[in-house]
Scaffold this motif. Sequence first.
Motif, PDB file in Angstrom:
ATOM      1  N   UNK A  50       0.848  -1.189   0.000  1.00 57.36           N
ATOM      2  CA  UNK A  50       0.000   0.000   0.000  1.00 57.36           C
ATOM      3  C   UNK A  50       0.883   1.238   0.000  1.00 57.36           C
ATOM      4  N   UNK A  51       0.983   1.952  -1.129  1.00 59.17           N
ATOM      5  CA  UNK A  51       1.826   3.141  -1.187  1.00 59.17           C
ATOM      6  C   UNK A  51       1.467   4.200  -0.148  1.00 59.17           C
ATOM      7  N   UNK A  52       0.234   4.159   0.382  1.00 64.52           N
ATOM      8  CA  UNK A  52      -0.148   5.099   1.438  1.00 64.52           C
ATOM      9  C   UNK A  52       0.539   4.769   2.760  1.00 64.52           C
ATOM     10  N   UNK A  53       1.139   3.594   2.839  1.00 67.40           N
ATOM     11  CA  UNK A  53       1.949   3.258   4.001  1.00 67.40           C
ATOM     12  C   UNK A  53       1.189   2.783   5.214  1.00 67.40           C
ATOM     13  N   UNK A  54      -0.006   2.207   4.999  1.00 68.38           N
ATOM     14  CA  UNK A  54      -0.801   1.736   6.135  1.00 68.38           C
ATOM     15  C   UNK A  54      -1.483   0.410   5.806  1.00 68.38           C
ATOM     16  N   UNK A  55      -1.755  -0.337   6.851  1.00 65.31           N
ATOM     17  CA  UNK A  55      -2.641  -1.497   6.746  1.00 65.31           C
ATOM     18  C   UNK A  55      -3.855  -1.200   7.608  1.00 65.31           C
ATOM     19  N   UNK A  56      -5.000  -1.783   7.271  1.00 66.75           N
ATOM     20  CA  UNK A  56      -5.216  -2.852   6.306  1.00 66.75           C
ATOM     21  C   UNK A  56      -5.351  -2.322   4.887  1.00 66.75           C
ATOM     22  N   UNK A  57      -5.205  -3.246   3.964  1.00 68.22           N
ATOM     23  CA  UNK A  57      -5.468  -2.971   2.561  1.00 68.22           C
ATOM     24  C   UNK A  57      -5.972  -4.268   1.935  1.00 68.22           C
ATOM     25  N   UNK A  58      -6.976  -4.144   1.074  1.00 67.34           N
ATOM     26  CA  UNK A  58      -7.597  -5.313   0.448  1.00 67.34           C
ATOM     27  C   UNK A  58      -7.212  -5.369  -1.020  1.00 67.34           C
ATOM     28  N   UNK A  59      -6.818  -6.570  -1.460  1.00 64.99           N
ATOM     29  CA  UNK A  59      -6.565  -6.829  -2.874  1.00 64.99           C
ATOM     30  C   UNK A  59      -7.686  -7.726  -3.391  1.00 64.99           C
ATOM     31  N   UNK A  60      -8.296  -7.291  -4.480  1.00 67.89           N
ATOM     32  CA  UNK A  60      -9.238  -8.125  -5.215  1.00 67.89           C
ATOM     33  C   UNK A  60      -8.710  -8.211  -6.626  1.00 67.89           C
ATOM     34  N   UNK A  61      -7.881  -9.221  -6.878  1.00 68.30           N
ATOM     35  CA  UNK A  61      -7.176  -9.269  -8.150  1.00 68.30           C
ATOM     36  C   UNK A  61      -6.251  -8.064  -8.257  1.00 68.30           C
ATOM     37  N   UNK A  62      -6.438  -7.262  -9.298  1.00 64.68           N
ATOM     38  CA  UNK A  62      -5.599  -6.089  -9.495  1.00 64.68           C
ATOM     39  C   UNK A  62      -6.138  -4.846  -8.781  1.00 64.68           C
ATOM     40  N   UNK A  63      -7.343  -4.939  -8.242  1.00 64.88           N
ATOM     41  CA  UNK A  63      -7.932  -3.805  -7.528  1.00 64.88           C
ATOM     42  C   UNK A  63      -7.377  -3.750  -6.105  1.00 64.88           C
ATOM     43  N   UNK A  64      -6.965  -2.565  -5.695  1.00 66.47           N
ATOM     44  CA  UNK A  64      -6.445  -2.348  -4.349  1.00 66.47           C
ATOM     45  C   UNK A  64      -7.347  -1.343  -3.636  1.00 66.47           C
ATOM     46  N   UNK A  65      -7.880  -1.754  -2.483  1.00 62.67           N
ATOM     47  CA  UNK A  65      -8.769  -0.894  -1.705  1.00 62.67           C
ATOM     48  C   UNK A  65      -8.142  -0.687  -0.337  1.00 62.67           C
ATOM     49  N   UNK A  66      -7.869   0.553   0.004  1.00 65.34           N
ATOM     50  CA  UNK A  66      -7.286   0.863   1.301  1.00 65.34           C
ATOM     51  C   UNK A  66      -8.327   1.541   2.192  1.00 65.34           C
ATOM     52  N   UNK A  67      -8.000   1.640   3.461  1.00 61.09           N
ATOM     53  CA  UNK A  67      -8.847   2.228   4.499  1.00 61.09           C
ATOM     54  C   UNK A  67      -9.966   1.268   4.927  1.00 61.09           C
ATOM     55  N   UNK A  68     -10.069   1.103   6.240  1.00 68.48           N
ATOM     56  CA  UNK A  68     -10.981   0.103   6.803  1.00 68.48           C
ATOM     57  C   UNK A  68     -12.426   0.264   6.348  1.00 68.48           C
ATOM     58  N   UNK A  69     -12.940   1.485   6.444  1.00 65.37           N
ATOM     59  CA  UNK A  69     -14.348   1.682   6.107  1.00 65.37           C
ATOM     60  C   UNK A  69     -14.599   1.495   4.618  1.00 65.37           C
ATOM     61  N   UNK A  70     -13.664   1.940   3.791  1.00 63.68           N
ATOM     62  CA  UNK A  70     -13.805   1.742   2.348  1.00 63.68           C
ATOM     63  C   UNK A  70     -13.789   0.254   1.997  1.00 63.68           C
ATOM     64  N   UNK A  71     -12.944  -0.511   2.698  1.00 65.29           N
ATOM     65  CA  UNK A  71     -12.911  -1.956   2.471  1.00 65.29           C
ATOM     66  C   UNK A  71     -14.243  -2.574   2.860  1.00 65.29           C
ATOM     67  N   UNK A  72     -14.774  -2.173   4.009  1.00 62.20           N
ATOM     68  CA  UNK A  72     -16.064  -2.710   4.452  1.00 62.20           C
ATOM     69  C   UNK A  72     -17.168  -2.386   3.446  1.00 62.20           C
ATOM     70  N   UNK A  73     -17.166  -1.161   2.932  1.00 64.57           N
ATOM     71  CA  UNK A  73     -18.163  -0.779   1.928  1.00 64.57           C
ATOM     72  C   UNK A  73     -18.040  -1.648   0.680  1.00 64.57           C
ATOM     73  N   UNK A  74     -16.816  -1.897   0.262  1.00 68.32           N
ATOM     74  CA  UNK A  74     -16.599  -2.717  -0.934  1.00 68.32           C
ATOM     75  C   UNK A  74     -17.096  -4.140  -0.710  1.00 68.32           C
ATOM     76  N   UNK A  75     -16.810  -4.675   0.473  1.00 68.28           N
ATOM     77  CA  UNK A  75     -17.267  -6.026   0.795  1.00 68.28           C
ATOM     78  C   UNK A  75     -18.792  -6.089   0.810  1.00 68.28           C
ATOM     79  N   UNK A  76     -19.433  -5.042   1.331  1.00 69.99           N
ATOM     80  CA  UNK A  76     -20.898  -4.995   1.338  1.00 69.99           C
ATOM     81  C   UNK A  76     -21.463  -5.044  -0.073  1.00 69.99           C
ATOM     82  N   UNK A  77     -20.781  -4.413  -1.022  1.00 70.98           N
ATOM     83  CA  UNK A  77     -21.237  -4.449  -2.411  1.00 70.98           C
ATOM     84  C   UNK A  77     -20.980  -5.815  -3.047  1.00 70.98           C
ATOM     85  N   UNK A  78     -19.878  -6.463  -2.658  1.00 72.77           N
ATOM     86  CA  UNK A  78     -19.585  -7.789  -3.206  1.00 72.77           C
ATOM     87  C   UNK A  78     -20.564  -8.844  -2.700  1.00 72.77           C
ATOM     88  N   UNK A  79     -21.043  -8.651  -1.468  1.00 76.05           N
ATOM     89  CA  UNK A  79     -21.902  -9.674  -0.845  1.00 76.05           C
ATOM     90  C   UNK A  79     -23.170  -9.026  -0.303  1.00 76.05           C
TER      91      UNK A  79
END
Length: 212
Positions: A50-79
Amino acid sequence: MSLVLYIGNRRYSSWSLRPYLALAHSGLPFEARIVWLDRPDSKANITAVNPAGRVPVLYDGELVVQESLAICEYVAELAPAAGLWPVDRAARARARAIACEMHAGFAALRRDMSMDLCARRPGIGHTPDALADARRVMAIWRDALARSGGPFLFGAFTIADAMFAPVATRFETYGVELDARCRAYADAVLALPALQKWRDEARAEPELPDHR
């Protein structure tokens, strides 16, 4: 498996725990990979994922999603069937509002009662500002639970609960007094199988002396 969640040490990384719980609830297959914190190579290893220098970060193939809440939002859309946000529009708005408040606020609570899943420090960190933050958290909990009836903030588990889960662990670690309703809620969060698994794995990780 295309979903990979890069996390910090389970014992200490509250931000990593939040999307982990959302992913565990979603039913989606994923892998959690640790990037160890507070080591000489930690900064380089985190920046590598993560070039932003923090974890967590989610990889979905080539897509990179950083920030906890943004990851949660993405997961909500996936499921969407997992119900990670309430179905009712007003309840969903309230859930998002308190999740964002948790994401952006409570600096004193974070500073004075940092997450340590394997420690018990009753009475430590009970500064006036941290306790004021704790009272605000409990007011949020009581309001949501009064509306929903529990056991979680909006009845069933949602992202709002994932966002507040590390606070429930902090209250346990530092012996923050809770009323009956907040105690029942915190107990429900702490009993989540995914959180229990996370805690078990945290116990096997090395302790960081600077976090004592």
